[in-house]
Scaffold this motif. Sequence first.
Motif, PDB file in Angstrom:
ATOM      1  N   GLY A  19       1.115  -0.970  -0.188  1.00  0.00           N
ATOM      2  CA  GLY A  19      -0.204  -0.106   0.015  1.00  0.00           C
ATOM      3  C   GLY A  19       0.965   0.889   0.433  1.00  0.00           C
ATOM      4  N   VAL A  20       1.954   1.414   1.048  1.00  0.00           N
ATOM      5  CA  VAL A  20       2.653   2.697   1.077  1.00  0.00           C
ATOM      6  C   VAL A  20       3.681   2.503  -0.242  1.00  0.00           C
ATOM      7  N   ARG A  21       4.008   1.876  -0.631  1.00  0.00           N
ATOM      8  CA  ARG A  21       4.734   1.796  -1.621  1.00  0.00           C
ATOM      9  C   ARG A  21       3.783   2.662  -3.229  1.00  0.00           C
ATOM     10  N   GLY A  22       2.836   2.315  -3.199  1.00  0.00           N
ATOM     11  CA  GLY A  22       1.701   3.132  -4.539  1.00  0.00           C
ATOM     12  C   GLY A  22       1.794   4.320  -3.822  1.00  0.00           C
ATOM     13  N   PHE A  23       2.027   4.982  -3.180  1.00  0.00           N
ATOM     14  CA  PHE A  23       2.021   6.674  -2.712  1.00  0.00           C
ATOM     15  C   PHE A  23       3.639   6.979  -3.779  1.00  0.00           C
ATOM     16  N   HIS A  24       4.656   5.810  -4.092  1.00  0.00           N
ATOM     17  CA  HIS A  24       5.231   6.576  -4.827  1.00  0.00           C
ATOM     18  C   HIS A  24       5.756   6.641  -5.758  1.00  0.00           C
ATOM     19  N   GLU A  25       4.430   6.377  -6.157  1.00  0.00           N
ATOM     20  CA  GLU A  25       4.641   7.537  -7.052  1.00  0.00           C
ATOM     21  C   GLU A  25       3.458   9.001  -7.791  1.00  0.00           C
ATOM     22  N   LEU A  26       3.215   9.977  -6.044  1.00  0.00           N
ATOM     23  CA  LEU A  26       3.398  11.275  -6.617  1.00  0.00           C
ATOM     24  C   LEU A  26       4.564  11.985  -6.259  1.00  0.00           C
ATOM     25  N   GLY A  27       5.980  11.122  -6.414  1.00  0.00           N
ATOM     26  CA  GLY A  27       7.366  11.558  -6.134  1.00  0.00           C
ATOM     27  C   GLY A  27       7.699  12.910  -5.420  1.00  0.00           C
ATOM     28  N   ILE A  28       7.413  12.199  -4.541  1.00  0.00           N
ATOM     29  CA  ILE A  28       7.617  13.157  -2.908  1.00  0.00           C
ATOM     30  C   ILE A  28       8.146  12.360  -2.118  1.00  0.00           C
ATOM     31  N   PRO A  29       8.824  12.450  -0.882  1.00  0.00           N
ATOM     32  CA  PRO A  29       9.018  11.469   0.615  1.00  0.00           C
ATOM     33  C   PRO A  29       7.725  11.271   0.899  1.00  0.00           C
ATOM     34  N   GLY A  70       9.449   0.214  11.596  1.00  0.00           N
ATOM     35  CA  GLY A  70       9.327   1.512  11.397  1.00  0.00           C
ATOM     36  C   GLY A  70      10.675   1.133  10.270  1.00  0.00           C
ATOM     37  N   LEU A  71      11.617  -0.029  11.303  1.00  0.00           N
ATOM     38  CA  LEU A  71      12.837   0.483  10.531  1.00  0.00           C
ATOM     39  C   LEU A  71      13.111  -0.202   9.497  1.00  0.00           C
ATOM     40  N   ALA A  72      11.667  -1.386   9.046  1.00  0.00           N
ATOM     41  CA  ALA A  72      11.684  -1.928   8.480  1.00  0.00           C
ATOM     42  C   ALA A  72      11.787  -1.109   7.332  1.00  0.00           C
ATOM     43  N   SER A  73      10.744  -0.634   7.071  1.00  0.00           N
ATOM     44  CA  SER A  73      10.022   0.025   6.154  1.00  0.00           C
ATOM     45  C   SER A  73      11.501   1.037   5.302  1.00  0.00           C
ATOM     46  N   ILE A  85      10.902   1.726   1.437  1.00  0.00           N
ATOM     47  CA  ILE A  85       9.182   1.756   1.745  1.00  0.00           C
ATOM     48  C   ILE A  85       9.171   3.522   2.179  1.00  0.00           C
ATOM     49  N   THR A  86       9.374   3.478   3.594  1.00  0.00           N
ATOM     50  CA  THR A  86       9.849   4.936   3.227  1.00  0.00           C
ATOM     51  C   THR A  86      10.806   5.507   3.790  1.00  0.00           C
ATOM     52  N   SER A  87      11.257   7.120   4.343  1.00  0.00           N
ATOM     53  CA  SER A  87      12.415   7.645   3.626  1.00  0.00           C
ATOM     54  C   SER A  87      12.295   8.583   5.705  1.00  0.00           C
ATOM     55  N   GLY A  88      11.783   8.343   6.208  1.00  0.00           N
ATOM     56  CA  GLY A  88      11.805   9.090   7.289  1.00  0.00           C
ATOM     57  C   GLY A  88      10.637   7.962   8.902  1.00  0.00           C
ATOM     58  N   ALA A 102      13.045   2.535  -3.513  1.00  0.00           N
ATOM     59  CA  ALA A 102      13.000   3.137  -2.567  1.00  0.00           C
ATOM     60  C   ALA A 102      12.296   5.193  -3.372  1.00  0.00           C
ATOM     61  N   THR A 103      11.718   5.432  -1.683  1.00  0.00           N
ATOM     62  CA  THR A 103      11.243   6.722  -2.130  1.00  0.00           C
ATOM     63  C   THR A 103      12.244   7.836  -1.450  1.00  0.00           C
TER      64      THR A 103
END
Length: 426
Positions: free
Chosen positions: A228-238, A248-251, A256-259, A413-414
């Motif tokens: 699900g969260v990977r789907g939001f990478h297409e926004l092109g923002i962090p 969250g460390l795994a993400s 998956i996330t950058s913070g 990676a985001t």
Amino acid sequence: MDAPAVPHLFVVKEPEPLGALFRPHIRDIPHLVNLLASGRPTGTGVILDGRYLASAAELRDATRTAGKEVVLDSLGVELFAPHGYSLSGMKDLPWAFSKRHTNAALSADEQRVLCDSLARAAVENRCTAVLAPTRFVQDIERDEVSRDVEVSIQLRQSLDRAGGSDIRVYYPLVTRLRVIASETARQGILKSLHDGRRAKAFDSIWIRAVGFDAHNSGPLNLRRYITGVRGFHELGIPVFGDRAGTVGLASLAFGITSGISSGITVGERYDPRALFKGKTGKGFLPAPRVYVGAIGAFMDRKRATEFLRHATIKNRFACQRSCCTDRGLADTLADPRRHFVVTRSEEVAELARVPAPLRAGQYMETWLRPASDRATQAMQIEASFEGHRKRLDEWRATLSAILEEDAGLPSKATRSPLRMPDRKGA
């Protein structure tokens, strides 16, 4: 004669930094100020609850002096929820209306008053970013997101007018995991967010998934979150993992996330039920817990004292980080806040030093696999760790499968929030 072949050189770019922000409760603020003053690792910034601004002046100044991020939480979810005003201090927010907000769309005048007041508070308090006031996305059939994007656009304009053109706007998407995991719902949300993106309304999306945390992260939920969260990478923002807990460390490792944001030993699990159904009892904040970094688990101080002093494991589980080098276990137990903040900061910093394509494998081999093995030893002494050991084993199996599925594919990676260009307004 042909020139001799030149060996191919693999150039590894400098790894992008990862965000590690802390959400201090009002009682944690003096402790975090002391940590900043002592020069210990304190992540990349803080998220200030709008109700604590007066009490957090020293923390804000110390954080800015250290070159870290100060994010103002507008508490939009609480403002718009039916029982949000029952929370202590909500009516005193500078941007709160005299009447309780509702889930209905705000008028243009109401949007402007709300955002102008919030922008003034952000500028006066020297914040680097603001969490836009957004609602809890309850029903995938209703488009709360479009209404909130309009408020984000207004907030961007209000900040620019108030002299805060360099202050970023972060968009909190707070909803249930099932909404984020639903392809249909996600595409509807993305469409609304793209509309706001064209207006340059926000600089990062912060995803807070209710039903996903360290205690609700079995194989199915973990895969749903990642997909699900990977789907939001297409926004092109962090993409930021808000209150994702230790998982969250795994993400971060998997891009998956950058913070990520963390409460200080408590508050990583987000439960909004009281906002919609009212309080069922007298709430209280638990005492600071002890973080057992070797397995990524928390314990109350009494149990942690007995466990960490056990003869068979005390050397294997003792903290070896800078927070506890003076007196070892005594430091860990005496100041669990310091121990956690320094440990979580260093955990994220260690991941950030690894090039993004190698992070997932590094995380699996140097932390998750050993943590799973150590948890098996820990449950022999502390039976309550059996459930945690099971979760680690499940993370290990699920993430290994995802790592194999990702092999050979382009990096997913985001973007890093710490590498964005300076904002100059909309």
